[in-house]
Design a protein around this motif. Structure first.
Motif, short mmCIF file in Angstrom:
data_model
loop_
_atom_site.label_atom_id
_atom_site.label_comp_id
_atom_site.label_asym_id
_atom_site.label_seq_id
_atom_site.Cartn_x
_atom_site.Cartn_y
_atom_site.Cartn_z
N GLU A 116 9.01 3.67 -0.48
CA GLU A 116 7.91 3.73 0.34
C GLU A 116 7.85 2.64 1.28
O GLU A 116 8.00 1.25 0.52
CB GLU A 116 6.67 3.85 -0.71
N VAL A 117 7.45 2.67 2.39
CA VAL A 117 7.27 1.52 3.13
C VAL A 117 5.93 1.69 3.69
O VAL A 117 5.65 2.39 4.62
CB VAL A 117 8.30 1.43 4.54
N TRP A 118 4.89 0.77 3.09
CA TRP A 118 3.41 0.85 3.75
C TRP A 118 3.29 0.06 4.88
O TRP A 118 3.81 -1.14 5.07
CB TRP A 118 2.66 0.03 2.50
N HIS A 174 -1.86 -2.73 7.43
CA HIS A 174 -3.12 -2.14 7.39
C HIS A 174 -3.97 -2.49 8.52
O HIS A 174 -5.04 -1.83 8.92
CB HIS A 174 -4.04 -2.44 5.99
N TYR A 202 4.42 -5.67 6.38
CA TYR A 202 4.91 -4.25 5.71
C TYR A 202 5.46 -4.44 4.10
O TYR A 202 6.13 -5.41 4.02
CB TYR A 202 6.26 -3.79 6.49
N THR A 246 -0.73 -2.74 0.51
CA THR A 246 -1.15 -2.20 -0.84
C THR A 246 -2.27 -3.04 -1.70
O THR A 246 -2.34 -2.82 -2.93
CB THR A 246 0.27 -2.33 -1.69
N ARG A 306 1.94 5.14 4.93
CA ARG A 306 3.43 4.82 4.36
C ARG A 306 4.22 5.72 4.64
O ARG A 306 4.20 7.13 4.53
CB ARG A 306 3.18 4.45 2.94
#
Length: 391
Positions: free
Chosen positions: A143-145, A148, A91, A191, A59
């Motif tokens: 936060e920018v995750w 995945h 995202y 997340t 992230r």
């Protein structure tokens, strides 16, 4: 909101990222990696190369007063021949630790995979833009995750106010390694993978080395874990070794010992939790190798089948039950001299009762609801006061 003429373009650097072990400068921008260059140099497997470049748990973390954020990225999206289109990578935005939005980036490169022949083809495409507006006024942690399950090159970051790296808040760092289940296969978003969910419940910083199809006790992965700063460490071992029919019992035990020895070279006293496989009826008593069942591909319902013969266990072929028994013995023997070594039976995370309520849709991978359940159970067991990561 400021005009776009007033926007600030911030150079994308590794100090704005968490959860990556390395970053690579490409012709387009910054490519996060979850294995360091030394490990990648020793790998010749395309599956692992793809998996480690998919930024599960990675992230962007910023301190800013900005109310608008734009991120240009170049994703690489997967297409499987004969299968319906995969959903876009997600995202997710967190502001001061709370969910604040999500989005996807269209375009990008396309990696076409033909599972019947094992061939791949890459078609180049343009970068796209992710935009989050309406962020709260004032200083905040953002936060920018990153997705995945989708390789992402970070091209440009624009905001309407300056951004700065977030200082270390002193939270413990949890380093975890596992298979596609830990990587986040079929989770709802970055997340929502079970390790990300467990980390949030446990109040720790996650470094996720869940590597789809690639938890194979590779020495270079052990060395990467050895060299990564961490307060808490877990290794989830078993399913990929059986899937790939990668070794026999004679080789498996020493390989586990070697993997743990290497981690201990860099983390001699950190809590180290060995997690055996969750329940997977396909492989409980049937060895690998695993093979895809293509009969339902057109309907998006591809499943997996175990092709081994249960009778081959007598010759040392591995099943999940064999691996659980071997791991329990290894941990029991080692813990006499390593009081910070622990074992967690994966069936305590997902077991017989769960398969009736939440069956594995493709026979191998948990769905989004099951990721949440596994994350909650892991947090309840590992982060409890008397758990391996308690205290």
């Amino acid at each position: 909101m400021h005009s776009t003429d007033d926007w600030i373009t911030t150079p994308l650097t590794g100090d704005l990222l968490r959860g990556a072990l390395d970053v690579e400068r490409t012709e387009h921008g910054l490519l996060p990696h979850r294995l360091p260059a030394a490990a990648r140099a020793q790998n010749t497997d395309a599956q692992l190369a793809m998996a480690e470049s998919q930024p599960s748990g990675v992230r962007l973390v910023l301190r800013t007063r900005a109310t608008v954020l734009e991120l240009d990225t170049l994703p690489t999206k997967r297409v499987y021949v004969g299968a319906p289109p995969r959903p876009e990578g997600v995202y997710e935005l967190l502001v001061d630790g709370r969910p604040a939005g999500s989005g996807s980036v269209t375009g990008g490169n396309t990696l076409t995979i033909d599972m019947t022949t094992g061939t791949t083809e890459v078609e180049k495409g343009p970068a796209g833009t992710l935009r989050f507006a309406g962020l709260p006024e004032g200083d905040k942690d953002v936060e920018v995750w990153l997705p995945h399950n989708e390789t992402v090159e970070l091209v440009a970051l624009r905001t309407d106010a300056p951004v700065h790296p977030v200082p270390d808040h002193g939270r413990r760092v949890w380093l975890h390694h596992g298979s596609s289940i830990s990587h986040g296969s079929d989770a709802a978003g970055p997340t929502s993978t079970w390790p990300a969910h467990a980390a949030r419940l446990g109040g720790v910083e996650l470094v996720n080395l869940g590597l789809a199809g690639s938890a194979l006790l590779d020495p270079f992965t052990a060395r990467a874990m050895r060299d990564t700063p961490a307060d808490l460490i877990s290794v989830k071992i078993g399913i990929n070794v059986v899937n790939a029919d990668a070794m026999r019992l004679r080789a498996f035990g020493p390989a586990v010992h070697g993997f743990l020895d290497t981690i201990r070279d860099g983390h001699p006293t950190a809590p180290l939790l060995v997690v055996s496989p969750i329940l997977c009826p396909l492989h409980e008593d049937t060895p690998g190798p695993l093979a895809p069942d293509f009969s339902g591909l057109a309907d998006g319902s591809m499943r997996w089948v175990a092709t081994g013969d249960p009778a081959e266990r007598a010759a040392g072929k591995l099943t999940l039950n064999v691996i659980r028994e071997e791991l329990a013995g290894i941990v029991a023997r080692r813990s006499a001299e390593d009081p910070n070594l622990y074992l967690l039976d994966g069936r305590d995370l997902y077991g017989e009762a769960d398969t009736a309520e939440l069956p594995l849709p493709d026979g191998l991978h948990p769905d989004a609801a099951t990721h949440r359940r596994i994350g909650e159970r892991f947090a309840g067991l590992a982060f409890a006061a008397r758990g391996a990561f308690g205290g």
